[in-house]
Write an enzyme that holds these catalytic residues in place. Structure first.
Site, PDB file in Angstrom:
ATOM      1  N   GLY A  43      33.542  49.246  44.985  1.00  0.00           N
ATOM      2  CA  GLY A  43      34.232  50.223  44.139  1.00  0.00           C
ATOM      3  C   GLY A  43      33.338  51.232  43.450  1.00  0.00           C
ATOM      4  N   GLU A  97      29.785  50.247  37.368  1.00  0.00           N
ATOM      5  CA  GLU A  97      31.056  49.703  37.829  1.00  0.00           C
ATOM      6  C   GLU A  97      32.128  50.785  37.814  1.00  0.00           C
ATOM      7  OE1 GLU A  97      32.612  47.866  39.517  1.00  0.00           O
ATOM      8  OE2 GLU A  97      33.528  46.146  38.545  1.00  0.00           O
ATOM      9  N   ASP A  98      33.116  50.640  38.694  1.00  0.00           N
ATOM     10  CA  ASP A  98      34.190  51.625  38.733  1.00  0.00           C
ATOM     11  C   ASP A  98      35.116  51.522  37.522  1.00  0.00           C
ATOM     12  OD1 ASP A  98      35.257  49.168  39.529  1.00  0.00           O
ATOM     13  OD2 ASP A  98      35.981  49.880  41.468  1.00  0.00           O
ATOM     14  N   ASP A 101      38.609  46.036  33.816  1.00  0.00           N
ATOM     15  CA  ASP A 101      40.037  45.723  33.672  1.00  0.00           C
ATOM     16  C   ASP A 101      40.180  44.486  32.781  1.00  0.00           C
ATOM     17  OD1 ASP A 101      42.769  45.584  34.065  1.00  0.00           O
ATOM     18  OD2 ASP A 101      42.628  44.753  36.068  1.00  0.00           O
ATOM     19  N   LYS A 129      39.908  50.054  31.014  1.00  0.00           N
ATOM     20  CA  LYS A 129      41.341  49.792  30.761  1.00  0.00           C
ATOM     21  C   LYS A 129      41.426  48.828  29.580  1.00  0.00           C
ATOM     22  CE  LYS A 129      43.823  49.929  35.212  1.00  0.00           C
ATOM     23  NZ  LYS A 129      44.294  49.063  36.317  1.00  0.00           N
ATOM     24  N   PHE A 150      48.119  51.320  38.407  1.00  0.00           N
ATOM     25  CA  PHE A 150      47.244  51.075  39.548  1.00  0.00           C
ATOM     26  C   PHE A 150      46.610  52.383  40.005  1.00  0.00           C
ATOM     27  CE2 PHE A 150      45.806  50.153  43.807  1.00  0.00           C
ATOM     28  CZ  PHE A 150      45.076  49.003  43.543  1.00  0.00           C
ATOM     29  N   ASP A 157      40.097  51.599  45.457  1.00  0.00           N
ATOM     30  CA  ASP A 157      40.851  51.536  46.704  1.00  0.00           C
ATOM     31  C   ASP A 157      42.187  50.820  46.548  1.00  0.00           C
ATOM     32  OD1 ASP A 157      39.649  48.877  46.369  1.00  0.00           O
ATOM     33  OD2 ASP A 157      40.410  48.498  48.385  1.00  0.00           O
ATOM     34  N   ARG A 163      39.432  55.519  48.685  1.00  0.00           N
ATOM     35  CA  ARG A 163      38.161  55.585  47.942  1.00  0.00           C
ATOM     36  C   ARG A 163      37.578  56.991  47.954  1.00  0.00           C
ATOM     37  NH1 ARG A 163      36.531  50.287  46.925  1.00  0.00           N
ATOM     38  NH2 ARG A 163      36.850  48.767  48.574  1.00  0.00           N
TER      39      ARG A 163
HETATM   40  P1  5GP Z   1      37.910  42.830  36.042  1.00  0.00           P
HETATM   41  O1  5GP Z   1      37.416  43.668  34.923  1.00  0.00           O
HETATM   42  O2  5GP Z   1      39.387  42.549  35.943  1.00  0.00           O
HETATM   43  O3  5GP Z   1      37.130  41.584  36.268  1.00  0.00           O
HETATM   44  O4  5GP Z   1      37.719  43.543  37.411  1.00  0.00           O
HETATM   45  C1  5GP Z   1      37.623  44.865  37.565  1.00  0.00           C
HETATM   46  C2  5GP Z   1      37.859  45.136  39.033  1.00  0.00           C
HETATM   47  O5  5GP Z   1      39.250  45.088  39.308  1.00  0.00           O
HETATM   48  C3  5GP Z   1      37.400  46.514  39.391  1.00  0.00           C
HETATM   49  O6  5GP Z   1      36.082  46.518  39.830  1.00  0.00           O
HETATM   50  C4  5GP Z   1      38.364  46.875  40.484  1.00  0.00           C
HETATM   51  O7  5GP Z   1      37.857  46.405  41.715  1.00  0.00           O
HETATM   52  C5  5GP Z   1      39.609  46.124  40.175  1.00  0.00           C
HETATM   53  N1  5GP Z   1      40.604  46.975  39.510  1.00  0.00           N
HETATM   54  C6  5GP Z   1      41.029  46.905  38.243  1.00  0.00           C
HETATM   55  N2  5GP Z   1      41.948  47.842  37.974  1.00  0.00           N
HETATM   56  C7  5GP Z   1      42.100  48.549  39.119  1.00  0.00           C
HETATM   57  C8  5GP Z   1      42.914  49.678  39.489  1.00  0.00           C
HETATM   58  O8  5GP Z   1      43.698  50.253  38.724  1.00  0.00           O
HETATM   59  N3  5GP Z   1      42.790  50.118  40.782  1.00  0.00           N
HETATM   60  C9  5GP Z   1      41.943  49.536  41.663  1.00  0.00           C
HETATM   61  N4  5GP Z   1      41.892  50.050  42.886  1.00  0.00           N
HETATM   62  N5  5GP Z   1      41.163  48.464  41.357  1.00  0.00           N
HETATM   63  C10 5GP Z   1      41.247  47.991  40.088  1.00  0.00           C
HETATM   64 MG    MG Z   2      35.210  46.476  41.642  1.00  0.00          MG
END
Ligand code: 5GP
Ligand code: MG
Length: 177
Positions: A43, A97-98, A101, A129, A150, A157, A163
């Site tokens: 990502g 990181e992208d 969440d 987020k 989303f 992706d 992407r």
């Molecule tokens: P977390 O913070 O929940 O451990 O993980 C974050 C990951 O969840 C991100 O790197 C991404 O891969 C995925 N993710 C979270 N929100 C989104 C979203 O709105 N769209 C996409 N494509 N991936 C997301």
């Molecule tokens: Mg990711």
């Protein structure tokens, strides 16, 4: 591909401006530190490459791949599926990181690098987020706060697609519903 997008949230111009601002901060802080930059694949690849080009200090790049498996849903364990090659002991580390969440991925990866003896660990995220966080974790730098929707584009992706969109947008519900 563009027809699958409900709404553009952050376009290239906005992203460029925020990346310039974040790079200014990093360029001051890391001027003489030579950190290891760890992009979290896949990502972060677009964001990280755009960010790294803006950094004017010596650095190395060593990507990592991680997946969170919700098998035991309550724990949401994070697994490293492709590890870095570098020894981080006594080295400053910067994750890229992208999106943050739940916060689990970067919390877990940060802990791993601290356990390995990294001199410091910071996280640079394109998006944050805040409303979907389940662990107490904060990126040290983030581009924009994102809504609980989303999102795709700029590295994010859906089933491997989108992407390459040069913006971050909300995917139409009918695409994934
Ligand atoms: P977390 O913070 O929940 O451990 O993980 C974050 C990951 O969840 C991100 O790197 C991404 O891969 C995925 N993710 C979270 N929100 C989104 C979203 O709105 N769209 C996409 N494509 N991936 C997301
Ligand atoms: Mg990711």
């Amino acid at each position: 591909m563009n027809n699958d997008i409900e709404k553009v949230l952050f376009d290239q111009t906005q992203l460029d401006k925020r990346m310039d601002e974040m790079a200014d901060e990093l360029n001051q802080k890391y001027a003489d530190k030579q950190p290891i930059i760890i992009p979290v694949l896949n990502g972060a690849m677009i964001f990280a490459s755009d960010m790294i080009k803006r950094l004017n200090f010596k650095l190395t790049i060593d990507p990592i791949k991680a997946s969170s498996y919700a098998g035991a849903e309550s724990t949401g364990k994070v697994k490293i599926t492709q590890d870095i090659k570098s020894d981080v002991k006594d080295q400053p580390v910067i994750f890229m990181e992208d999106i943050i969440d739940t916060g689990r991925t970067l919390q877990a990866l940060s802990e791993v690098m601290k356990d390995r003896g990294a001199a410091s660990v910071e996280v640079v995220a394109m998006l944050d987020k805040p409303t979907t966080r389940v662990v107490d974790f904060h990126a040290d730098y983030y581009g924009f706060q994102a809504p609980d929707a989303f999102l795709v584009g700029y590295g994010l992706d859906y089933n491997g697609l989108y992407r390459n969109l040069p913006y971050v947008g909300i995917l139409k519900r009918k695409i994934y519903a």
